[in-house]
Write a protein that holds these residues in place. Sequence first.
Motif, PDB file in Angstrom:
ATOM      1  N   PRO A  52       0.804  -1.238   0.000  1.00 60.76           N
ATOM      2  CA  PRO A  52       0.000   0.000   0.000  1.00 60.76           C
ATOM      3  C   PRO A  52       0.828   1.275   0.000  1.00 60.76           C
ATOM      4  CG  PRO A  52      -0.063  -1.051   2.160  1.00 60.76           C
ATOM      5  CD  PRO A  52       0.627  -2.017   1.233  1.00 60.76           C
ATOM      6  N   HIS A  53       2.111   1.197   0.410  1.00 58.73           N
ATOM      7  CA  HIS A  53       2.959   2.404   0.425  1.00 58.73           C
ATOM      8  C   HIS A  53       3.448   2.761  -0.973  1.00 58.73           C
ATOM      9  CE1 HIS A  53       3.544   0.063   4.125  1.00 58.73           C
ATOM     10  NE2 HIS A  53       3.608   1.203   4.763  1.00 58.73           N
ATOM     11  N   PHE A  54       3.527   1.742  -1.842  1.00 52.81           N
ATOM     12  CA  PHE A  54       4.177   1.976  -3.144  1.00 52.81           C
ATOM     13  C   PHE A  54       3.338   1.483  -4.320  1.00 52.81           C
ATOM     14  CE2 PHE A  54       7.569   1.287   0.055  1.00 52.81           C
ATOM     15  CZ  PHE A  54       8.104   2.564   0.053  1.00 52.81           C
ATOM     16  N   ASP A 124      11.899   4.656   6.635  1.00 55.60           N
ATOM     17  CA  ASP A 124      11.578   5.325   5.362  1.00 55.60           C
ATOM     18  C   ASP A 124      10.137   5.783   5.278  1.00 55.60           C
ATOM     19  OD1 ASP A 124      13.784   5.579   3.928  1.00 55.60           O
ATOM     20  OD2 ASP A 124      13.359   4.001   2.457  1.00 55.60           O
ATOM     21  N   VAL A 125       9.274   5.194   6.089  1.00 57.60           N
ATOM     22  CA  VAL A 125       7.850   5.521   6.003  1.00 57.60           C
ATOM     23  C   VAL A 125       7.319   5.832   7.406  1.00 57.60           C
ATOM     24  CG1 VAL A 125       7.349   4.268   3.874  1.00 57.60           C
ATOM     25  CG2 VAL A 125       7.330   3.031   6.021  1.00 57.60           C
ATOM     26  N   HIS A 126       6.057   6.310   7.507  1.00 59.68           N
ATOM     27  CA  HIS A 126       5.389   6.569   8.799  1.00 59.68           C
ATOM     28  C   HIS A 126       5.902   7.767   9.582  1.00 59.68           C
ATOM     29  CE1 HIS A 126       4.420   1.960   9.087  1.00 59.68           C
ATOM     30  NE2 HIS A 126       4.018   2.502   7.956  1.00 59.68           N
ATOM     31  N   PRO A 127       6.232   8.889   8.957  1.00 53.06           N
ATOM     32  CA  PRO A 127       6.696  10.040   9.751  1.00 53.06           C
ATOM     33  C   PRO A 127       5.609  10.652  10.650  1.00 53.06           C
ATOM     34  CG  PRO A 127       6.418  10.657   7.448  1.00 53.06           C
ATOM     35  CD  PRO A 127       6.242   9.168   7.520  1.00 53.06           C
ATOM     36  N   ASN A 130       1.803   5.593  12.860  1.00 51.15           N
ATOM     37  CA  ASN A 130       1.447   4.389  12.108  1.00 51.15           C
ATOM     38  C   ASN A 130       0.132   4.578  11.319  1.00 51.15           C
ATOM     39  OD1 ASN A 130       0.548   1.734  11.406  1.00 51.15           O
ATOM     40  ND2 ASN A 130       1.969   0.921  12.929  1.00 51.15           N
ATOM     41  N   PRO A 131       0.201   4.467   9.976  1.00 52.46           N
ATOM     42  CA  PRO A 131      -1.005   4.724   9.174  1.00 52.46           C
ATOM     43  C   PRO A 131      -1.914   3.504   8.999  1.00 52.46           C
ATOM     44  CG  PRO A 131       0.857   4.345   7.717  1.00 52.46           C
ATOM     45  CD  PRO A 131       1.374   4.177   9.130  1.00 52.46           C
ATOM     46  N   HIS A 132      -1.543   2.352   9.577  1.00 53.37           N
ATOM     47  CA  HIS A 132      -2.309   1.120   9.317  1.00 53.37           C
ATOM     48  C   HIS A 132      -3.424   0.907  10.351  1.00 53.37           C
ATOM     49  CE1 HIS A 132       0.743   0.387   6.341  1.00 53.37           C
ATOM     50  NE2 HIS A 132       1.675   0.493   7.261  1.00 53.37           N
ATOM     51  N   PHE A 133      -4.143   2.001  10.640  1.00 50.53           N
ATOM     52  CA  PHE A 133      -5.145   1.983  11.720  1.00 50.53           C
ATOM     53  C   PHE A 133      -6.358   1.117  11.400  1.00 50.53           C
ATOM     54  CE2 PHE A 133      -5.299   5.925   9.223  1.00 50.53           C
ATOM     55  CZ  PHE A 133      -6.529   5.783   8.597  1.00 50.53           C
ATOM     56  N   TYR A 195       6.392  -8.689   9.975  1.00 50.62           N
ATOM     57  CA  TYR A 195       7.368  -8.199   8.993  1.00 50.62           C
ATOM     58  C   TYR A 195       7.522  -6.679   9.096  1.00 50.62           C
ATOM     59  CZ  TYR A 195      10.211  -8.282   4.794  1.00 50.62           C
ATOM     60  OH  TYR A 195      11.265  -8.188   3.924  1.00 50.62           O
ATOM     61  N   HIS A 196       6.399  -5.968   8.868  1.00 49.61           N
ATOM     62  CA  HIS A 196       6.366  -4.505   8.879  1.00 49.61           C
ATOM     63  C   HIS A 196       5.406  -4.100   9.999  1.00 49.61           C
ATOM     64  CE1 HIS A 196       6.089  -0.452   7.172  1.00 49.61           C
ATOM     65  NE2 HIS A 196       4.772  -0.552   7.141  1.00 49.61           N
ATOM     66  N   GLU A 197       5.399  -2.851  10.397  1.00 51.25           N
ATOM     67  CA  GLU A 197       4.499  -2.412  11.483  1.00 51.25           C
ATOM     68  C   GLU A 197       3.034  -2.373  11.043  1.00 51.25           C
ATOM     69  OE1 GLU A 197       5.891   1.422  12.687  1.00 51.25           O
ATOM     70  OE2 GLU A 197       7.173   0.586  14.228  1.00 51.25           O
TER      71      GLU A 197
HETATM   72 ZN   LIG Z   1       3.497   1.008   6.760  1.00 50.56          ZN
END
Ligand SMILES: [Zn+2]
Length: 293
Positions: A52-54, A124-127, A130-133, A195-197
């Motif tokens: 979803p990020h890319f 590199d992501v999530h500044p 966490n956007p995966h709410f 794997y990822h947050e």
């Molecule tokens: Zn993410």
Amino acid sequence: MKKTILIFVLLTSSIFAKLNVATTYTYLSSITQRIGGNLVQVTCLSSPKLDPHFITPKPSLIAKLRKKDLIIINGAQLEIGWLPPLLRSANNPKIQNGNKGFLDVSAAITLIDKPKTVSRSQGDVHPDGNPHFILDIHNSIIVGKLISLKLAQLDPSHSQIYTQNYKKFQKQMQHLAHTLKTKYKSCQGKKVIQYHELFNYAFKQYGIQNIGNIEPLPGISPSSKHTLALINQMKNNKVTTLLQDVYHEKKTARFIAQQTGAHIALVPHDVGAMRGTHTLETFYTSIGKAICQ
Ligand SMILES: [Zn+2]
């Protein structure tokens, strides 16, 4: 006669004109469809099988945005790498950021994992946090409400229908949240790695303890040093479950599983990411099952 038919067609098409909505992810399409029913025409810009990020900003997506009345996005910078150039090229003033036809649903969510400082040392992501709410079912209800308010604002003559649909949706999701909470009560305190947050909000929902991520930092590929440290941490904490999403490479997870005896559970990160997860109900049920069983 022809004139009468034409007037009739014009009248009925304006009465039954649907709101033309684009969403960035499938869960947003599912919720919008539940709230908007046959008053909306929903197009999703991405596939749930992809990272979803890319998402690749293909030219065909620009055409999809040209005639939309509304775009609904996840926000919290999840689309930052792919959506802005599409919106610019579509040149549709209705759906530009800040206008009435632009809805960022993260605005209604309290984000977790906010970095104290914003620099590449945080990944590199999530500044923004966490956007995966959406992985926590309770947040789908908050998103549903926001979407119902936006649809009512753009199409006030049907506002009652949007409110009714939202109330029905809210009840259904609350009921499912309660069922899942009861079913997986015993998995509270379970230790896992991912794997990822991606699943931090689901961990909060179920009271799961995350021991670590295969990525050393969000968006940074695994390194041997980090993987070996993670294996040790897993052994020390007796972690037996490794959560893997559908779009990252699986090699590292297989290696870790081999070294620790942990089992790999494949978890959907969006509606339709895996077979049998094409509704919000089956999506949330699959998450609970994969994490807790
Ligand atoms: Zn993410």
